[in-house]
Design an enzyme around this catalytic site. Structure first.
Site, short mmCIF file in Angstrom:
data_model
loop_
_atom_site.label_atom_id
_atom_site.label_comp_id
_atom_site.label_asym_id
_atom_site.label_seq_id
_atom_site.Cartn_x
_atom_site.Cartn_y
_atom_site.Cartn_z
N LYS A 79 -23.57 8.76 -33.19
CA LYS A 79 -22.29 8.08 -33.41
C LYS A 79 -21.72 7.42 -32.16
O LYS A 79 -20.97 6.45 -32.26
CB LYS A 79 -21.27 9.06 -34.01
CG LYS A 79 -21.64 9.46 -35.43
CD LYS A 79 -20.62 10.40 -36.06
CE LYS A 79 -21.09 10.78 -37.46
NZ LYS A 79 -20.07 11.54 -38.21
N ASN A 100 -19.29 5.43 -37.33
CA ASN A 100 -20.20 5.99 -38.33
C ASN A 100 -20.60 4.99 -39.40
O ASN A 100 -21.28 5.36 -40.35
CB ASN A 100 -19.62 7.26 -38.97
CG ASN A 100 -18.62 6.99 -40.06
OD1 ASN A 100 -17.92 5.97 -40.02
ND2 ASN A 100 -18.51 7.88 -41.03
N ASP A 116 -14.91 8.58 -40.52
CA ASP A 116 -14.82 10.04 -40.47
C ASP A 116 -13.37 10.48 -40.35
O ASP A 116 -12.90 11.34 -41.07
CB ASP A 116 -15.58 10.59 -39.25
CG ASP A 116 -17.08 10.65 -39.47
OD1 ASP A 116 -17.51 10.73 -40.63
OD2 ASP A 116 -17.80 10.60 -38.46
N GLY A 140 -14.11 20.94 -30.93
CA GLY A 140 -15.27 20.06 -31.12
C GLY A 140 -14.89 18.61 -30.89
O GLY A 140 -14.16 18.02 -31.69
N ALA A 141 -15.37 18.05 -29.79
CA ALA A 141 -15.07 16.65 -29.47
C ALA A 141 -16.36 15.83 -29.54
O ALA A 141 -16.60 14.95 -28.72
CB ALA A 141 -14.41 16.52 -28.11
N GLY A 143 -19.08 13.53 -32.25
CA GLY A 143 -18.89 12.29 -33.01
C GLY A 143 -17.83 12.40 -34.09
O GLY A 143 -17.03 11.48 -34.27
N ALA A 144 -17.79 13.51 -34.81
CA ALA A 144 -16.79 13.66 -35.86
C ALA A 144 -15.43 14.01 -35.26
O ALA A 144 -14.40 13.47 -35.67
CB ALA A 144 -17.22 14.73 -36.85
N GLY A 168 -16.49 18.20 -20.35
CA GLY A 168 -16.40 16.76 -20.12
C GLY A 168 -16.10 15.99 -21.39
O GLY A 168 -15.39 14.97 -21.37
#
Lengths: 272, 272
Positions: A79, A100, A116, A140-141, A143-144, A168
């Site tokens: 992504k 996406n 998304d 959670g950073a 693609g989604a 990062g």
């Protein structure tokens, strides 16, 4: 959709759509899109295309050169990378840094969008939750996650706190969001208890495997915190099971995708 | 097969086959192969891929890098160019200089074969004509013509005479065939009456369009000359109509393809 639909066989005149990912076996979009094509009487088919990260730039460049290739959907881990392979990025893609969905524009250039995040927000709202003014905790950073964060900021949240095991990744997302609206985002330290969050979102792959650890602990949060997961299979991850067992409100991963199909339809087919 | 078959929608686990050409709308193989996959219970789909001659090398290189791409069929105008994009060429491909089928071998390398010629010969034999010992007249030394010539030489014809409006094409084919078996082939001059040929073959595109000139004149040939056409649509080209009107034996283009499907099955799927 509970089982795989039947479709007319592709013929020489069929237009192509690719679903890019690595792995790709888990992808749900091809049968959903193919069912849509049949319903609309569109002579097109979406097929899975598994390409490694090393192969992705060359594969994307070549797929673009196929005359009857009209669009692509993109999943893990491509992504971010696909943004470098197209000419035009939508505002959502610019804010998230990930895409996406790709399509060939009328002038032959390719443009990227990201549904998304908008799919997640639409699912949230359809279930009766209005994100404007809320405090978000996002784990959670990838693609989604970045897409969801971007769409939530665009939808007017009060603030968002982001954690990722790859520090990062979280920092880069927070910088991007704050450049768009100063102070809206901050990196959340390891070991946080997420106190003050109205909506907690898992945007990591944790929960795909039955032995995965929880992405965060719902049991230490106030009982009216909404617990959202983007994982679709299993439908009820261990995270959601824990929250439900405690009587907390939850949002299943399927809502993010189910609202995207209509967005894909408009993006790829216009008013067809 | 008179109508387009219905197949299960591709899902994330589906293996891919591409049918490469430019144009590609006329291709008959995708529905035939897809029907075969359904009959055999193979989770695979063949889709049309239109790529220009300029794009072909890059598209082929990239399609090879797609993990779930297992094979390709090749049609006009790419049958020569694809030989440069794979590691291994079958004896038929080496003799013809053209390929119409590519597959990924067990070790990851790609190999090319050519079933146009063998399909033609199988169709000829199934209709009761044995090519061994005969004199062949071939009009058209393009991708299909060279494959048919190679297969006929391998099947033991007495000789073959070749004409192509691009003189260099005919000369190149004749050189290649004579290097394999000295004296078996010669270039036939423009304006020839083809006297002495037992079987006359049209391997040009003439006849696809209703206003096309005849590739050669069947009316000046002995009435027992077999007139063969490789064009499938229309089923009866003007060439075949002329021959039939005069009571000459004919071979329709469909025989070349119908015998190839079983060869494709073995090439792509082994004993599946």
């Amino acid at each position: 959709m509970t089982q795989n639909p039947t479709i007319p066989s592709p013929t020489g005149t069929t237009r192509l759509y690719a679903m890019l990912g690595h792995p790709i076996a888990q992808a749900k979009a091809p049968p959903m899109m193919n069912q849509l094509f049949v319903q609309l009487g569109v002579d097109a088919v979406m097929v899975p295309v598994q390409a490694s990260p090393q192969a992705l730039p060359g594969v994307l460049a070549a797929l673009r050169r196929i005359d009857n290739m009209d669009g692509m959907l993109v999943t893990i881990p491509h992504k971010f990378a696909v943004c470098d392979g197209v000419e035009r990025l939508s505002p959502a893609v610019q804010l998230a840094g990930s895409a996406n969905a790709l399509r060939r524009a009328a002038d032959g250039a390719w443009e990227a969008d990201n549904f998304d995040g908008r799919g997640f927000v639409a699912g949230l709202q359809a279930e009766g939750w209005e994100p404007a003014g809320t405090v978000i905790g996002l784990v959670g950073a990838g693609g989604a996650g970045v897409a969801i964060a971007a769409a939530l900021v665009m939808a007017g949240i009060a603030s968002i706190r982001v954690r990722d095991v790859r520090a990062g990744q979280a920092e880069q997302l927070v910088r991007r969001l704050n450049a768009h609206r100063a102070g809206v985002a901050q990196v959340e330290p390891d070991g946080t208890d997420w106190a003050g969050a109205d909506i907690m979102i898992n945007a990591t792959p944790l929960g795909l495997g039955s032995g995965d650890p929880l992405p965060f602990d719902p049991l230490v949060l106030p009982k009216d915190t909404l617990i959202a997961d983007i994982i679709m299979k299993p439908r009820e991850t261990r995270l959601l099971q824990c929250a439900l067992g405690r009587g907390m409100p939850v949002l299943h991963g399927e809502h993010m995708l189910s609202h995207q199909i209509d967005m894909y339809r408009r993006f790829f087919l216009g008013d067809a």
